[in-house]
Design an enzyme around this catalytic site. Structure first.
Site, short mmCIF file in Angstrom:
data_model
loop_
_atom_site.label_atom_id
_atom_site.label_comp_id
_atom_site.label_asym_id
_atom_site.label_seq_id
_atom_site.Cartn_x
_atom_site.Cartn_y
_atom_site.Cartn_z
N ASP A 10 1.67 0.96 1.50
CA ASP A 10 2.74 1.83 1.68
C ASP A 10 2.56 3.02 1.37
O ASP A 10 1.42 3.41 0.76
CB ASP A 10 3.78 1.08 0.71
N SER A 11 3.80 3.73 1.78
CA SER A 11 3.62 5.18 1.34
C SER A 11 3.64 5.46 -0.23
O SER A 11 3.39 6.48 -0.63
CB SER A 11 4.73 6.19 2.16
N CYS A 73 5.00 -1.29 5.02
CA CYS A 73 6.01 -0.09 5.33
C CYS A 73 6.58 -0.41 6.76
O CYS A 73 5.78 -0.63 7.59
CB CYS A 73 4.91 0.92 5.19
N GLU A 152 11.83 7.50 -4.96
CA GLU A 152 10.47 8.04 -5.69
C GLU A 152 10.72 8.68 -6.87
O GLU A 152 9.91 8.78 -7.85
CB GLU A 152 9.75 8.73 -4.57
N CYS A 186 13.40 -1.03 4.97
CA CYS A 186 12.43 0.01 4.28
C CYS A 186 12.11 -0.80 2.85
O CYS A 186 12.97 -1.13 2.26
CB CYS A 186 13.00 1.36 3.99
N HIS A 188 11.12 0.21 0.01
CA HIS A 188 11.50 0.93 -1.11
C HIS A 188 13.03 0.39 -1.54
O HIS A 188 13.47 0.45 -2.55
CB HIS A 188 11.75 2.34 -0.59
N1 DGL Z 1 8.40 1.91 2.32
C1 DGL Z 1 8.43 2.63 3.48
C2 DGL Z 1 8.87 1.84 4.82
O1 DGL Z 1 9.09 0.52 4.57
C3 DGL Z 1 8.91 3.97 3.30
C4 DGL Z 1 8.61 5.09 4.10
C5 DGL Z 1 8.67 6.42 3.75
O2 DGL Z 1 7.79 6.89 2.95
O3 DGL Z 1 9.51 7.22 4.25
O4 DGL Z 1 9.39 2.22 5.72
#
Ligand code: DGL
Length: 262
Positions: A10-11, A73, A152, A186, A188
């Site tokens: 993921d990011s 992600c 974050e 997402c 997150h």
């Molecule tokens: N967890 C990522 C997702 O599901 C986050 C994306 C981001 O870094 O903006 O889209």
């Protein structure tokens, strides 16, 4: 005994919600995770950038013997999955299809809201897959520019009001449409599920990070690839600020220890 890994990417923090669910459902599996924090957030990047980050992340984790790979992600799954699946000889799983399937199965009034990043919503993938499953479903997508950076920063642990304000801004218009089901599109956003439920306790919440793990379990079982280790390995990398990441990540996975990728 084999010692192959499930790779997860993921990011940033969101992918750890999928890791947590893999550990819950498949406790014997070896897992290697990469959070591309140097390029986070992905949500405001172009499709080309997201494809390039995703390829680099899979290549980085391919130094391990991977038997399955989860793009945890939504932004990357919606923009890069099709391309990267042609570049790697690896079973690559995504988060969007399982979440769409789950949402269609739980919604009673056929009105489904989606909270996701700007790039995920712009891709149109959620709407397309939900409509493929049931063309009568009414879909209400909402691009949420502010949420990933606030999460974050750790605002879900100690909100100064900015996170709640952003949630109100994105969620209120969907509630006004009468949705009974909300996809956290997402990974997150699992970290703000409590805040959402406080506001709308009757909403059926579908987590994209959690739904995805069922597909991996089924695949491993079908192919006789379940691990039987008593001492599973868990390895975690990020591309930037491992100390900050580790501090916040301990609220998701208690004993996590983060290394920086090179
Ligand atoms: N967890 C990522 C997702 O599901 C986050 C994306 C981001 O870094 O903006 O889209």
């Amino acid at each position: 005994m084999s010692s192959r890994f499930i790779g997860v990417f993921d990011s940033g923090l969101g992918g750890l919600n999928s890791v947590k669910e893999i550990i819950r459902q498949l406790p014997d599996e070896n897992i290697v995770f990469f959070g591309d924090t140097a390029n986070m957030p992905y949500g405001d990047k172009t499709r080309e950038e997201i494809i390039s980050f995703t390829k680099n992340s899979i290549s980085f984790l391919s130094r391990y013997d991977l038997k399955a790979f989860l793009i945890a992600c939504n932004t990357s799954d919606s923009n890069a999955s099709k391309t990267v699946k042609t570049c790697f000889d690896l079973p690559i799983f995504g988060v969007i299809s399982p979440a769409a399937k789950k949402a269609v199965s739980v919604s009673e009034n056929g009105k489904i809201g989606i909270l996701a990043t700007v790039s995920t919503i712009a891709s149109g993938e959620y709407v397309r897959r939900l409509k493929e499953l049931n063309e009568n479903i009414e879909v209400f997508p909402m691009a949420c520019e502010k949420l990933v950076p606030l999460i974050e920063e750790g605002k879900f642990l100690n909100d100064d009001g900015s996170l709640r304000k952003a949630i109100d801004e994105y969620l209120n218009p969907l509630l006004e449409k009468g949705i009974d089901t909300l996809i956290l599109g997402c990974t997150h956003y699992d970290l703000i599920e409590d805040l959402i439920l406080k506001k709308a306790p009757d909403l059926k919440i579908v987590s994209s990070s959690v739904s995805a793990v069922d597909d991996i379990r089924e695949y491993l079982e079908k192919n006789g690839e379940r691990e039987k280790s008593n001492d599973p390995k868990r390895i975690y990398f990020v591309s930037k600020d491992p100390e900050h990441f580790e501090k916040i990540a301990r609220n998701i996975i208690e004993d996590i220890s983060i290394k920086k990728s090179n």
